[in-house]
Every structure is written in structure tokens, then in C-alpha cells.
Scaffold this motif. Structure first.
Motif, mmCIF file in Angstrom:
data_model
loop_
_atom_site.group_PDB
_atom_site.id
_atom_site.type_symbol
_atom_site.label_atom_id
_atom_site.label_comp_id
_atom_site.label_asym_id
_atom_site.label_seq_id
_atom_site.Cartn_x
_atom_site.Cartn_y
_atom_site.Cartn_z
ATOM 1 N N LYS A 1 17.755 6.927 63.664
ATOM 2 C CA LYS A 1 16.790 5.836 62.979
ATOM 3 C C LYS A 1 16.263 6.403 61.968
ATOM 4 O O LYS A 1 15.529 5.945 61.369
ATOM 5 N N MET A 2 16.089 7.625 62.532
ATOM 6 C CA MET A 2 15.534 8.713 61.420
ATOM 7 C C MET A 2 16.047 9.109 60.038
ATOM 8 O O MET A 2 15.493 9.691 59.372
ATOM 9 N N GLY A 3 17.733 8.693 60.466
ATOM 10 C CA GLY A 3 18.773 8.899 58.497
ATOM 11 C C GLY A 3 20.083 9.806 58.810
ATOM 12 O O GLY A 3 20.338 10.277 58.492
ATOM 13 N N PHE A 4 19.503 10.479 60.502
ATOM 14 C CA PHE A 4 20.514 10.934 60.467
ATOM 15 C C PHE A 4 21.824 10.841 60.985
ATOM 16 O O PHE A 4 22.359 10.070 61.905
ATOM 17 N N THR A 5 22.851 11.233 60.203
ATOM 18 C CA THR A 5 24.703 11.106 60.826
ATOM 19 C C THR A 5 25.434 12.057 61.947
ATOM 20 O O THR A 5 24.771 13.425 61.394
ATOM 21 N N ASN B 1 16.330 11.286 71.375
ATOM 22 C CA ASN B 1 18.199 11.148 71.537
ATOM 23 C C ASN B 1 19.015 10.773 70.758
ATOM 24 O O ASN B 1 18.431 10.561 69.109
ATOM 25 N N ASN B 2 20.467 10.720 70.462
ATOM 26 C CA ASN B 2 20.911 10.204 69.676
ATOM 27 C C ASN B 2 21.056 8.994 69.235
ATOM 28 O O ASN B 2 21.031 9.231 67.619
ATOM 29 N N GLY C 1 21.621 19.548 60.433
ATOM 30 C CA GLY C 1 21.005 20.219 61.280
ATOM 31 C C GLY C 1 21.633 20.689 62.448
ATOM 32 O O GLY C 1 22.593 21.339 62.272
ATOM 33 N N ALA C 2 21.080 20.349 63.786
ATOM 34 C CA ALA C 2 22.242 21.687 65.214
ATOM 35 C C ALA C 2 22.933 20.755 65.746
ATOM 36 O O ALA C 2 23.185 19.800 65.322
ATOM 37 N N TRP D 1 24.793 17.156 63.314
ATOM 38 C CA TRP D 1 23.810 15.879 62.587
ATOM 39 C C TRP D 1 22.860 16.973 61.057
ATOM 40 O O TRP D 1 22.543 17.399 61.368
ATOM 41 N N ILE D 2 23.168 15.492 60.738
ATOM 42 C CA ILE D 2 23.447 15.665 59.005
ATOM 43 C C ILE D 2 22.936 14.796 58.548
ATOM 44 O O ILE D 2 22.201 13.957 58.376
ATOM 45 N N THR D 3 21.381 15.331 57.403
ATOM 46 C CA THR D 3 20.871 14.279 57.647
ATOM 47 C C THR D 3 20.984 13.111 55.752
ATOM 48 O O THR D 3 22.497 13.887 55.214
#
Length: 69
Positions: A50-54, A44-45, A68-69, A60-62
């Protein structure tokens, strides 16, 4: 995957699918850590954050700037 198509409340087994891709492309996972995930856990969001995506503009951007998607 076929079960997910038939049942609207069934989630796609993305972890299995991604694992198959990694094995197929022989991605070196030697230094990676693993965590046992319960079947009730979902991506989920909060997990993506927590994995570093914004999330910017609905995408979603790393942390490296990959979209990302």
C-alpha cells in the motif's frame, strides 16, 4: 529495544526509532499526514504494498527504484 531483546514475542518499536531519526536529522515533515496506529497493527507485506513498495527477488523496492531490506 532492550525489552525486544529479552522477549522473543515482543516487536521492536520501529515507529519510535524512525521518529527519533527524523527528529535528529531535522527532516521537514510539515506537509506529511499522520495516522494514529493501534498497538496491535503490524507492518506486513500488505502495508508495504500500500505504501508503494514492490517485492522483487526477495527485496522490497520503492516506486522510485530504491532497494530496501
Amino acid at each position: 529495544m532492550q525489552k525486544a531483546l529479552r522477549l522473543s514475542d515482543y516487536h521492536y518499536p520501529y515507529a519510535v526509532l524512525i521518529s527519533k531519526f527524523l527528529l535528529y536529522f531535522e527532516v521537514n515533515l510539515e506537509d506529511e499526514t499522520s495516522e494514529l496506529v493501534k498497538s496491535t497493527q503490524e507492518l506486513n507485506n500488505g502495508s508495504l504494498s500500500k505504501m508503494g513498495f514492490t517485492k522483487i527477488g526477495g527485496k522490497w523496492i520503492t516506486k522510485d527504484g530504491d532497494h530496501g531490506a
